[in-house]
Write a protein that holds these residues in place. Structure first.
Motif, short mmCIF file in Angstrom:
data_model
loop_
_atom_site.label_atom_id
_atom_site.label_comp_id
_atom_site.label_asym_id
_atom_site.label_seq_id
_atom_site.Cartn_x
_atom_site.Cartn_y
_atom_site.Cartn_z
N GLY A 228 -29.69 3.90 -4.42
CA GLY A 228 -30.56 4.73 -3.59
C GLY A 228 -30.61 4.31 -2.14
O GLY A 228 -30.93 5.13 -1.26
N ILE A 229 -30.28 3.05 -1.84
CA ILE A 229 -30.32 2.59 -0.45
C ILE A 229 -29.04 2.92 0.30
O ILE A 229 -28.96 2.75 1.51
CB ILE A 229 -30.59 1.07 -0.37
CG1 ILE A 229 -29.37 0.26 -0.84
CG2 ILE A 229 -31.83 0.69 -1.16
CD1 ILE A 229 -29.51 -1.24 -0.66
N GLY A 230 -28.02 3.41 -0.41
CA GLY A 230 -26.69 3.55 0.16
C GLY A 230 -26.57 4.47 1.35
O GLY A 230 -25.91 4.16 2.33
N THR A 231 -27.20 5.63 1.28
CA THR A 231 -27.17 6.60 2.38
C THR A 231 -28.57 7.18 2.52
O THR A 231 -29.41 7.04 1.62
CB THR A 231 -26.19 7.76 2.09
OG1 THR A 231 -26.77 8.65 1.12
CG2 THR A 231 -24.85 7.26 1.58
N PRO A 232 -28.86 7.85 3.63
CA PRO A 232 -30.17 8.50 3.75
C PRO A 232 -30.45 9.49 2.63
O PRO A 232 -31.61 9.72 2.27
CB PRO A 232 -30.08 9.22 5.11
CG PRO A 232 -29.13 8.40 5.89
CD PRO A 232 -28.11 7.93 4.90
N VAL B 35 -35.28 8.29 4.39
CA VAL B 35 -35.57 9.28 5.42
C VAL B 35 -36.96 9.05 6.02
O VAL B 35 -37.17 9.25 7.22
CB VAL B 35 -35.45 10.71 4.85
CG1 VAL B 35 -35.76 11.75 5.91
CG2 VAL B 35 -34.04 10.94 4.31
N MET B 36 -37.91 8.59 5.20
CA MET B 36 -39.22 8.24 5.73
C MET B 36 -39.11 7.12 6.76
O MET B 36 -39.75 7.17 7.82
CB MET B 36 -40.16 7.82 4.60
CG MET B 36 -40.69 8.97 3.76
SD MET B 36 -41.83 8.41 2.46
CE MET B 36 -43.24 7.95 3.46
N PHE C 135 -27.17 9.32 10.19
CA PHE C 135 -26.64 9.17 8.83
C PHE C 135 -25.60 8.06 8.76
O PHE C 135 -25.61 7.23 7.84
CB PHE C 135 -26.03 10.50 8.39
CG PHE C 135 -25.61 10.55 6.95
CD1 PHE C 135 -26.43 11.08 5.98
CD2 PHE C 135 -24.37 10.06 6.56
CE1 PHE C 135 -26.04 11.13 4.66
CE2 PHE C 135 -23.96 10.09 5.24
CZ PHE C 135 -24.81 10.64 4.28
N VAL C 136 -24.70 8.03 9.73
CA VAL C 136 -23.60 7.06 9.70
C VAL C 136 -24.13 5.64 9.86
O VAL C 136 -23.69 4.72 9.15
CB VAL C 136 -22.58 7.39 10.81
CG1 VAL C 136 -21.50 6.33 10.88
CG2 VAL C 136 -21.95 8.76 10.56
N GLU C 137 -25.07 5.43 10.78
CA GLU C 137 -25.59 4.09 11.03
C GLU C 137 -26.29 3.53 9.79
O GLU C 137 -26.09 2.36 9.42
CB GLU C 137 -26.55 4.12 12.22
CG GLU C 137 -25.85 4.32 13.55
CD GLU C 137 -26.80 4.53 14.70
OE1 GLU C 137 -26.46 4.16 15.83
OE2 GLU C 137 -27.91 5.07 14.48
N TRP D 231 -22.93 15.61 7.03
CA TRP D 231 -23.82 14.44 7.12
C TRP D 231 -23.16 13.33 7.94
O TRP D 231 -23.81 12.70 8.77
CB TRP D 231 -24.17 13.95 5.72
CG TRP D 231 -25.14 14.85 5.01
CD1 TRP D 231 -26.20 15.51 5.55
CD2 TRP D 231 -25.13 15.17 3.62
NE1 TRP D 231 -26.85 16.24 4.58
CE2 TRP D 231 -26.21 16.05 3.38
CE3 TRP D 231 -24.32 14.82 2.53
CZ2 TRP D 231 -26.51 16.57 2.12
CZ3 TRP D 231 -24.61 15.34 1.29
CH2 TRP D 231 -25.70 16.20 1.08
N PHE D 232 -21.88 13.09 7.70
CA PHE D 232 -21.21 12.00 8.39
C PHE D 232 -20.87 12.33 9.85
O PHE D 232 -20.60 11.42 10.64
CB PHE D 232 -19.93 11.60 7.65
CG PHE D 232 -20.16 10.58 6.57
CD1 PHE D 232 -20.33 9.24 6.87
CD2 PHE D 232 -20.25 10.96 5.24
CE1 PHE D 232 -20.55 8.30 5.88
CE2 PHE D 232 -20.47 10.03 4.24
CZ PHE D 232 -20.63 8.70 4.56
N THR D 233 -20.87 13.61 10.18
CA THR D 233 -20.58 13.99 11.57
C THR D 233 -21.86 14.31 12.34
O THR D 233 -21.81 14.93 13.40
CB THR D 233 -19.64 15.21 11.61
OG1 THR D 233 -20.19 16.28 10.81
CG2 THR D 233 -18.26 14.83 11.07
#
Length: 467
Positions: free
Chosen positions: A186-190, A197-198, A213-215, A280-282
């Protein structure tokens, strides 16, 4: 009759406790450095957490109640409390529910899980590792609860079709490892958790720092990928499977091969998911917020010609409580920031750590966040309470608040000490492991989680310019 007699009495007791606590806080002398408005904000948050954990009244009702109570007690305007309630996190979580339900309905989730089971060739150690890796990766892009809801029946199929000992270590390890991998992923991406996201939203609202998203993914995904196999290693050492080879995988193979090739629905889901991942990645280029992309992507599944989802299927499967509780906790968290309550808590609880190095602060915040689950077992509330606190602490120390807010967001998902989070509860209900089994595993994983979080935040955060 016993249940009908018991629950009203229990609910009335907790309602009485909540009201008494509110009035006690209200009339107690205001501590030095804390405003009256801040004291009321803290009392509202405490009362909200109690009511959500005990469900004195339905969560949808209590969430709405604590939004309208803010103007009633005179510490926020109605327009302000409603604005912070209808925050981007709510819409993001809605979009993620749509993605999760589409994944389940098209049948691709079960196909993948069955394929992984076959690829292990019956080796119990590798079967557990492959399923945990899949759970981790899937949870990085899909909400945790639907992923574990998909994997749990596969685990039960493996246990039952092979006549595994229900009290044996293999059954226990399987049903411990899968929810654990979902929490880690769950921590992998937003996208993986509303907590992510919070955390991003609080950084934007309070510190005016945009984490894209990328950072987040550059820090979160490597952390998850490293923590998962280390947790698997600990798991098989604590609960070594009594069998190394599953005697019969024929039932699983039969289930897999009867599915045939990818269906039209599965292909549509893969295509839409890939399109959304690209967007998301862009994000740094097109600047479309994550929440907007999540809602647009989720709504596509309902469109004519696609129709992977319809309202009849979806309306009872979306957790409206989760949406409302995310909105209410963000609203109360911002209230604590605006009234100065967050600053006061930060100085009172964490002020002694101001002289620590950056790595020392990250370790303290991470450890504190994992342990505080024992007191605040509600992840959105935990982020809402302490995100403003750690951001305030970072600003007072003159460091980038992302260095503390990101570890807080990571560890908010680390419900490792008690299986009271919805994710482990899905497998705990089957009775294959006890609360102490989860606690024993969680203690070891807690230190792995904290250390890896600290290392990745310091190394990759430095590369991203946070230090």
């Amino acid at each position: 009759m016993e249940c009908k007699d018991y629950y009203p009495k229990n609910r009335m007791m907790w309602l009485s406790i909540t009201l008494i606590l509110f009035f006690v806080f209200h009339y107690l002398p205001t501590p030095e450095g804390l405003s009256i408005e801040g004291k009321i904000a803290i009392s509202l948050m405490i009362c909200a957490i109690i009511m959500w954990c005990t469900e004195v009244i339905p969560i949808l009702v209590s969430c709405t109640l604590f939004v309208v109570l803010q103007p009633l007690v005179g510490i926020a305007k109605l327009s302000e409390s409603l604005a912070t309630f209808a925050n981007p996190v709510v819409f993001f979580v809605f979009g993620m529910f749509c993605f999760s339900l589409a994944l389940q309905r098209c049948g691709l989730s079960e196909r993948i899980a069955l394929w992984i089971s076959i690829k292990s060739k019956g080796d119990t150690h590798y079967l557990l590792l492959y399923l945990m890796i899949f759970g981790c990766i899937a949870s990085a892009f899909i909400a945790d609860i639907p992923v574990i809801a998909m994997l749990a029946p596969i685990a039960l199929l493996i246990i039952n079709s092979n006549n595994c000992d229900p009290c044996g270590n293999f059954s226990k390890a399987l049903l411990l490892g899968l929810p654990l991998s979902c929490l880690i992923g769950g921590i992998g991406t937003p996208m993986g958790s509303g907590m992510n996201v919070m955390s991003i939203q609080f950084l934007k609202d309070i510190a005016k720092i945009d984490i894209n998203f990328v950072e987040w993914t550059f820090i979160g995904f490597p952390s998850a990928i490293i923590i998962t196999p280390l947790s698997w290693f600990v798991l098989i050492k604590l609960y070594p499977p009594e069998i190394r080879q599953i005697p019969n995988l024929e039932e699983i193979k039969k289930s897999y091969f009867t599915k045939g090739s990818l269906t039209k629905e599965e292909k549509i889901f893969v295509l839409l998911l890939l399109i959304n991942i690209i967007f998301w990645f862009t994000e740094p280029f097109h600047k479309i917020p994550i929440a907007i992309m999540a809602v647009l992507g989720g709504c596509l599944f309902f469109m004519p010609g696609i129709e992977l989802l319809d309202w009849e299927y979806t309306r009872n499967k979306i957790s409206w409580e989760a949406l409302f509780i995310n909105g209410a906790t963000c609203s109360l968290g911002m209230l604590m920031w605006h009234t100065g309550a967050a600053s006061w808590i930060g100085e009172s609880l964490l002020g002694n750590f101001l002289n620590f190095s950056n790595i020392g602060l990250i370790l303290c915040v991470s450890l504190f966040t994992v342990l505080v689950h024992l007191i605040i077992p509600n992840n959105p509330a935990l982020v809402a309470v302490f995100s403003p606190v750690v951001i305030t602490l970072a600003l007072s120390k003159g460091i980038n608040p992302a260095l503390l807010a990101i570890p807080l967001g990571f560890c908010a998902s680390a419900a490792l000490l008690l299986p009271i989070d919805p994710v482990p509860l899905i497998t705990y209900q089957y009775g294959y492991y006890r609360i102490f089994d989860w606690f024993k595993l969680g203690i070891f994983v807690m230190f792995i989680w904290i250390i890896i979080t600290c290392i990745t935040v310091m190394i990759i955060g430095s590369w991203l310019g946070f230090i």
